[in-house]
Design a protein around this motif. Structure first.
Motif, PDB file in Angstrom:
ATOM      1  N   GLN A  90     -17.602 -33.789   3.956  1.00  0.00           N
ATOM      2  CA  GLN A  90     -17.187 -35.150   3.621  1.00  0.00           C
ATOM      3  C   GLN A  90     -15.908 -35.162   2.803  1.00  0.00           C
ATOM      4  N   ARG A  91     -15.755 -34.160   1.956  1.00  0.00           N
ATOM      5  CA  ARG A  91     -14.548 -34.105   1.118  1.00  0.00           C
ATOM      6  C   ARG A  91     -13.295 -34.048   1.992  1.00  0.00           C
ATOM      7  N   VAL A  92     -13.305 -33.177   2.991  1.00  0.00           N
ATOM      8  CA  VAL A  92     -12.142 -33.043   3.874  1.00  0.00           C
ATOM      9  C   VAL A  92     -11.988 -34.272   4.765  1.00  0.00           C
ATOM     10  N   ALA A  93     -13.122 -34.775   5.288  1.00  0.00           N
ATOM     11  CA  ALA A  93     -13.051 -35.960   6.146  1.00  0.00           C
ATOM     12  C   ALA A  93     -12.474 -37.153   5.387  1.00  0.00           C
ATOM     13  N   SER A  94     -12.921 -37.355   4.151  1.00  0.00           N
ATOM     14  CA  SER A  94     -12.423 -38.478   3.349  1.00  0.00           C
ATOM     15  C   SER A  94     -10.932 -38.334   3.067  1.00  0.00           C
ATOM     16  N   ALA A  95     -10.501 -37.101   2.784  1.00  0.00           N
ATOM     17  CA  ALA A  95      -9.084 -36.869   2.519  1.00  0.00           C
ATOM     18  C   ALA A  95      -8.230 -37.178   3.739  1.00  0.00           C
ATOM     19  N   ASN A  96      -8.845 -37.126   4.928  1.00  0.00           N
ATOM     20  CA  ASN A  96      -8.124 -37.429   6.167  1.00  0.00           C
ATOM     21  C   ASN A  96      -8.420 -38.838   6.687  1.00  0.00           C
ATOM     22  N   GLY A  97      -9.034 -39.659   5.841  1.00  0.00           N
ATOM     23  CA  GLY A  97      -9.296 -41.047   6.213  1.00  0.00           C
ATOM     24  C   GLY A  97     -10.320 -41.208   7.318  1.00  0.00           C
ATOM     25  N   ARG A  98     -11.293 -40.310   7.394  1.00  0.00           N
ATOM     26  CA  ARG A  98     -12.286 -40.355   8.468  1.00  0.00           C
ATOM     27  C   ARG A  98     -13.647 -40.798   7.952  1.00  0.00           C
ATOM     28  N   LEU A  99     -14.319 -41.593   8.746  1.00  0.00           N
ATOM     29  CA  LEU A  99     -15.709 -41.967   8.507  1.00  0.00           C
ATOM     30  C   LEU A  99     -16.604 -40.860   9.045  1.00  0.00           C
ATOM     31  N   VAL A 100     -17.627 -40.447   8.273  1.00  0.00           N
ATOM     32  CA  VAL A 100     -18.532 -39.384   8.692  1.00  0.00           C
ATOM     33  C   VAL A 100     -19.868 -39.981   9.129  1.00  0.00           C
ATOM     34  N   ILE A 101     -20.276 -39.658  10.347  1.00  0.00           N
ATOM     35  CA  ILE A 101     -21.583 -40.062  10.863  1.00  0.00           C
ATOM     36  C   ILE A 101     -22.486 -38.832  10.815  1.00  0.00           C
ATOM     37  N   ILE A 102     -23.528 -38.872   9.987  1.00  0.00           N
ATOM     38  CA  ILE A 102     -24.399 -37.714   9.785  1.00  0.00           C
ATOM     39  C   ILE A 102     -25.687 -37.884  10.579  1.00  0.00           C
ATOM     40  N   CYS A 103     -26.038 -36.861  11.342  1.00  0.00           N
ATOM     41  CA  CYS A 103     -27.246 -36.873  12.180  1.00  0.00           C
ATOM     42  C   CYS A 103     -28.138 -35.699  11.792  1.00  0.00           C
ATOM     43  N   ASN A 104     -29.426 -35.959  11.569  1.00  0.00           N
ATOM     44  CA  ASN A 104     -30.395 -34.911  11.261  1.00  0.00           C
ATOM     45  C   ASN A 104     -31.143 -34.505  12.522  1.00  0.00           C
ATOM     46  N   SER A 105     -31.054 -33.235  12.900  1.00  0.00           N
ATOM     47  CA  SER A 105     -31.745 -32.781  14.116  1.00  0.00           C
ATOM     48  C   SER A 105     -33.138 -32.247  13.830  1.00  0.00           C
ATOM     49  N   PHE A 106     -33.444 -31.952  12.560  1.00  0.00           N
ATOM     50  CA  PHE A 106     -34.737 -31.395  12.161  1.00  0.00           C
ATOM     51  C   PHE A 106     -35.102 -30.156  12.979  1.00  0.00           C
ATOM     52  N   GLN A 165     -17.261 -41.984  20.950  1.00  0.00           N
ATOM     53  CA  GLN A 165     -15.856 -41.609  20.931  1.00  0.00           C
ATOM     54  C   GLN A 165     -15.402 -41.058  19.578  1.00  0.00           C
ATOM     55  N   VAL A 166     -16.266 -40.270  18.895  1.00  0.00           N
ATOM     56  CA  VAL A 166     -15.832 -39.679  17.630  1.00  0.00           C
ATOM     57  C   VAL A 166     -14.722 -38.666  17.908  1.00  0.00           C
ATOM     58  N   ALA A 167     -13.852 -38.472  16.932  1.00  0.00           N
ATOM     59  CA  ALA A 167     -12.703 -37.582  17.101  1.00  0.00           C
ATOM     60  C   ALA A 167     -13.113 -36.118  17.113  1.00  0.00           C
ATOM     61  N   ALA A 168     -14.175 -35.788  16.374  1.00  0.00           N
ATOM     62  CA  ALA A 168     -14.599 -34.394  16.259  1.00  0.00           C
ATOM     63  C   ALA A 168     -16.066 -34.352  15.873  1.00  0.00           C
ATOM     64  N   ILE A 169     -16.696 -33.224  16.143  1.00  0.00           N
ATOM     65  CA  ILE A 169     -18.093 -33.007  15.772  1.00  0.00           C
ATOM     66  C   ILE A 169     -18.196 -31.647  15.093  1.00  0.00           C
ATOM     67  N   VAL A 170     -18.902 -31.610  13.969  1.00  0.00           N
ATOM     68  CA  VAL A 170     -19.235 -30.347  13.321  1.00  0.00           C
ATOM     69  C   VAL A 170     -20.748 -30.154  13.427  1.00  0.00           C
ATOM     70  N   GLY A 191     -18.363 -36.828  13.695  1.00  0.00           N
ATOM     71  CA  GLY A 191     -19.803 -36.650  13.664  1.00  0.00           C
ATOM     72  C   GLY A 191     -20.189 -35.323  13.037  1.00  0.00           C
ATOM     73  N   VAL A 192     -21.298 -35.314  12.335  1.00  0.00           N
ATOM     74  CA  VAL A 192     -21.841 -34.095  11.738  1.00  0.00           C
ATOM     75  C   VAL A 192     -23.315 -34.002  12.104  1.00  0.00           C
ATOM     76  N   ILE A 193     -23.713 -32.891  12.693  1.00  0.00           N
ATOM     77  CA  ILE A 193     -25.119 -32.660  13.019  1.00  0.00           C
ATOM     78  C   ILE A 193     -25.634 -31.546  12.129  1.00  0.00           C
ATOM     79  N   VAL A 194     -26.615 -31.865  11.296  1.00  0.00           N
ATOM     80  CA  VAL A 194     -27.243 -30.878  10.416  1.00  0.00           C
ATOM     81  C   VAL A 194     -28.732 -30.849  10.729  1.00  0.00           C
ATOM     82  N   HIS A 195     -29.404 -29.796  10.286  1.00  0.00           N
ATOM     83  CA  HIS A 195     -30.846 -29.742  10.518  1.00  0.00           C
ATOM     84  C   HIS A 195     -31.579 -30.746   9.638  1.00  0.00           C
TER      85      HIS A 195
END
Length: 334
Positions: free
Chosen positions: A83-99, A116-121, A64-68
């Motif tokens: 996304q570049r690193v996530a894709s290289a590791n075979g991961r799907l990125v879920i992007i959330c806008n918090s505004f 149950q995402v593996a990690a959150i940035v 998961g990725v939370i951005v403003h």
């Protein structure tokens, strides 16, 4: 459409066994049962549920990725690196806008935890409000206690893995540049007042002001949204209220672009410095002097922290700021 129960009945196994086989669970299953279930899947043309597959696997595939606001060029560049690193590791990125809403950020943290995402940035500024910051930290720690990994970009009210751009030094470089060119009547277009990014960049500006033995009155600091329109309106207010201004510092490039548009329409010749050095900074007229942060690299480094092996202690990767001079600034007597 065939269901999991249909597959289980055709194969003569329980639905739990059928689910484990179809969704790739690491729990051992006899080869004969596996063959029967997979044959039933083929006969019935059963399509498994992607969410069920993710939950059944011990290796979580999504992050998961939370951005403003991913439409903001600042976050778009950071997200590119993530996304570049996530894709290289075979991961799907879920992007959330918090505004930039702490409550929405809390909701996304809970939602990503439930999925149950593996990690959150968390790739956005922290909040100065101690209550909001404390509640966000508590939610992050609950996720980490359940086995998740978190990395943040920017200064947040927590101790953990972080990529920390030197916003304070960047603010210093912006103001020092203008003072060194002879400008003393400087206005500032700051971002939203409740963000650590805004506070750190302003701290750097004020340090440069003290260094040059100058003053930066509060009336010459205007807060606005980190947008082109926010910069346009704030620049209009500044030049109307303070006619002697010879320079403006905008604390991101989107606001700086808005300030340049205001100056063109008013016919005023005022130097402008932006912040972040977006790709557009080179292409506007005049080309924009800006404080550069390696945004794509920052995103990459944050995702590497989130997906890498945890360290014994929290890791902080500091990122230097650099001033890039272009046509929008000049010596005062130019």
């Amino acid at each position: 459409m065939a269901t999991l129960a249909d597959v289980a009945r055709r194969a003569g196994v329980s639905t739990a066994t059928a689910s484990r086989i179809i969704n790739g669970s690491s729990k051992p299953v006899a080869d004969t049962l596996r063959e029967r279930v997979l044959a039933a899947v083929a006969e019935l043309q059963y399509v498994p549920n992607a969410h069920a597959q993710m939950l059944a696997r011990s290796h979580r595939s999504a992050v998961g990725v939370i951005v403003h606001d991913v439409s903001d060029p600042y976050f778009a560049e950071i997200t590119r690196g993530l996304q570049r690193v996530a894709s290289a590791n075979g991961r799907l990125v879920i992007i959330c806008n918090s505004f930039r809403e702490p409550e929405r950020e809390l909701e996304y943290l809970e939602l990503l935890h439930a999925h149950q995402v593996a990690a959150i940035v968390v790739a956005g500024s922290g909040y100065l409000d101690e209550d909001a910051s404390g509640r966000l930290d508590a939610r992050m720690r609950a996720y980490e206690a359940a086995g998740g990994r978190i990395a943040v970009v920017g200064r947040h009210g927590r101790t953990g893995d972080a990529v920390l751009p030197d916003n304070e030094q960047g603010g210093f470089l912006a103001a020092d540049h203008l003072y060194s060119l002879g400008h003393t009547e400087i206005g500032v277009i700051a971002g939203p007042a409740g963000l650590t990014t805004t506070a750190d960049r302003l701290d750097g500006l004020r340090r440069a002001t003290r260094h040059h033995k100058r003053k930066l009155p509060k009336q010459r600091v205007v807060h606005a949204d980190f947008t082109r329109d926010g910069g346009f309106a704030a620049a209009s207010d500044l030049i109307a209220a303070h006619p002697p201004l010879t320079a403006i510092i905008a604390l991101n490039d989107s606001m700086a672009v808005g300030a340049l548009a205001t100056l063109r329409s008013s016919g005023r010749k005022v130097a402008v410095v932006g912040f972040d050095d977006m790709p557009i900074a080179r292409d506007v007229t005049p080309s924009l002097t800006s404080v550069r942060l390696p945004l794509t690299e920052m995103g990459s480094r944050a995702m590497e922290l989130a997906l890498g092996e945890p360290g014994a202690d929290p890791r902080t990767e500091r990122v230097d700021a650099e001033l890039i001079q272009r046509e929008s600034t000049w010596p005062l007597d130019h």
